[in-house]
Write a protein that holds these residues in place. Structure first.
Motif, PDB file in Angstrom:
ATOM      1  N   ALA A  77       0.841  -1.206   0.000  1.00  0.00           N
ATOM      2  CA  ALA A  77       0.000   0.000   0.000  1.00  0.00           C
ATOM      3  C   ALA A  77       0.871   1.249   0.000  1.00  0.00           C
ATOM      4  O   ALA A  77       0.614   2.205  -0.743  1.00  0.00           O
ATOM      5  N   LEU A  97      -6.853   2.188  -3.791  1.00  0.00           N
ATOM      6  CA  LEU A  97      -5.686   1.572  -3.162  1.00  0.00           C
ATOM      7  C   LEU A  97      -6.033   0.165  -2.681  1.00  0.00           C
ATOM      8  O   LEU A  97      -5.306  -0.798  -2.947  1.00  0.00           O
ATOM      9  N   PHE A 104       2.407   1.768  -3.362  1.00  0.00           N
ATOM     10  CA  PHE A 104       1.412   2.278  -4.311  1.00  0.00           C
ATOM     11  C   PHE A 104       1.195   3.777  -4.095  1.00  0.00           C
ATOM     12  O   PHE A 104       1.158   4.551  -5.048  1.00  0.00           O
ATOM     13  N   MET A 105       1.072   4.174  -2.838  1.00  0.00           N
ATOM     14  CA  MET A 105       0.836   5.599  -2.547  1.00  0.00           C
ATOM     15  C   MET A 105       2.028   6.452  -2.954  1.00  0.00           C
ATOM     16  O   MET A 105       1.865   7.535  -3.510  1.00  0.00           O
TER      17      MET A 105
END
Length: 288
Positions: free
Chosen positions: A188, A205, A191-192
Motif C-alpha cells: 500500500a 488503493l 502504491f501511494m
DNA sequence: ATTCAGTCCTTGGAGAGCTG
DNA sequence: CAGCTCTCCAAGGACTGAAT
C-alpha cells in the motif's frame, strides 16, 4: 520509455560518466540473457557487475554468496545480483543446477525489483506457485533470432519477465503465512508513494492490494499507527516542501504536482500540517 | 484571486457475519 | 479461530458557487 539498445551504443556510453540507461533515458534496458546446465562445481566470481542480473534455478542445487551471506538454492528460486556488489555462485557437486538468467538495467529497474522485495539485503525469492517465468525466458531466446525489431522485442522481454515476477510476488503475497499484514501495508505504501501525484482514493488503493477498504484501513493503522489517508497526506506535504524550494514553481504548480487539483485545498492542508501556508513556508526558508 | 458557506463525498472504525 | 468481507454511520475532507 523504451529505447533501442545495442552493444555499440553501450560501448560509447561507457566512455561517459553516466550509465548507459541514464544517457538514453531508458526505464529498462536489456543487456543479455541465456541458460546453462552447469557442470558439477561450476562457479563464477567473486566478481562485480555494473547492471542487474537475475538467475532462475530451473532444476538442481547451488550456492549464492552476497553481502557476506551464503544462500543454498534449489529449483524454483531466484537470486539477484545488484550493480557494484561482489558476488559468487557455484553449482552443487552432486546435483548441479540448470538455470536461466537475464541481465538488465534502467531507471525503473530498482523500483520494479523493490516491488517484488528483491534487494541487496534480500536477494533471493522463492516461487512456490506456477508463473510464466519459463515462457518469458523462452521469449527472450526467440527474440534473439529475429532480424528486425530484435532490440525492441528483447526490451519488451525484460518488461514481460519483470511482470511475471510481479505476478508471482502477488501470488506469494496472497498465500504468504509470514506476517501478510506487513506485506499488504508495504504494498500500500509503495502504491501511494508511486501515485501521490494524482488523485487517488483509498478504495482504489484497497482494490489494487486486493483487500476490502475497511480491512486495509484497519491493518494499515495497526502496523503504522496512522490511517492510509494520513500517511498519503503527510507524504504529499513532504514532497511539497521539497518542491517549494524550487522558486520557479508556483504554489498552484506544486499543488497539482502532489495530487491536489485545487490549490486552496492544498494550501489548507499544508497549513494544517506545517503550521504555516506554502507561501510563508517558502519565505521562511529564505527562498522568496 | 481570495474567502466563505453549504453540500456532497470519502474515510475510518465498529460490529456482525462468512469462510477455510 | 484467524483472516477477511460487508454494512452502517459519524466526522471531516473535497467541491462548488456566490460574494467581495
Amino acid at each position: 520509455m523504451i529505447r533501442i539498445c545495442d552493444w555499440r551504443r553501450r560501448h560509447m556510453a561507457e566512455k561517459f560518466e553516466l550509465p548507459y540507461y541514464q544517457q538514453v533515458n531508458a526505464d529498462l534496458v536489456y543487456y543479455y540473457s541465456g541458460s546453462e546446465r552447469c557442470a558439477p562445481g561450476h562457479s563464477y566470481g567473486p566478481a562485480v557487475r555494473h547492471y542487474y542480473l537475475i538467475h532462475y534455478v530451473r532444476s538442481g542445487h547451488g550456492i549464492f554468496r552476497a553481502s557476506g551471506k551464503e544462500h543454498t538454492l534449489r529449483a524454483g528460486q531466484i537470486f539477484l545480483i545488484t550493480p557494484g556488489e561482489v558476488t559468487y555462485y557455484q553449482a552443487d557437486l552432486d546435483d548441479p543446477w540448470h538455470y536461466s538468467w537475464v541481465a538488465f538495467d534502467g531507471m525503473e529497474a530498482a523500483s520494479c525489483l523493490r516491488q517484488v522485495d528483491l534487494t541487496t539485503d534480500s536477494p533471493v525469492m522463492t516461487l512456490t506457485r506456477h508463473v510464466n517465468i519459463l515462457s518469458s525466458f523462452d521469449m527472450l531466446e526467440d527474440a534473439k533470432k529475429l532480424s528486425g525489431g530484435r532490440d525492441l522485442r528483447l526490451t519488451g522481454g525484460v518488461y514481460i519477465f519483470l511482470s511475471c515476477l510481479l505476478e508471482a510476488a502477488a501470488g506469494e503475497l496472497a498465500h504468504s503465512e509470514s506476517k501478510p499484514r506487513e506485506l499488504y501495508v508495504k504494498a500500500a505504501i509503495e502504491f501511494m508513494e508511486k501515485n501521490f501525484s494524482r488523485r487517488m482514493s483509498i478504495e482504489e488503493l484497497a482494490s489494487y492490494i486486493g483487500l476490502n477498504r475497511s480491512y486495509l484501513c484497519a491493518i494499515f493503522k495497526e502496523v503504522t499507527q496512522q490511517s492510509p489517508q494520513q500517511y498519503l497526506i503527510r507524504y504529499r506535504m513532504e514532497r511539497a516542501c521539497e518542491l517549494l524550494e524550487n522558486v520557479s514553481l508556483s504554489v498552484g504548480d506544486i499543488s497539482r504536482s502532489v495530487g491536489y487539483d485545487d490549490p486552496l485545498v492544498f494550501s489548507k492542508m499544508f497549513t494544517k500540517l506545517k503550521g504555516l501556508s506554502p507561501r510563508d513556508y517558502r519565505k521562511q526558508a529564505g527562498r522568496t
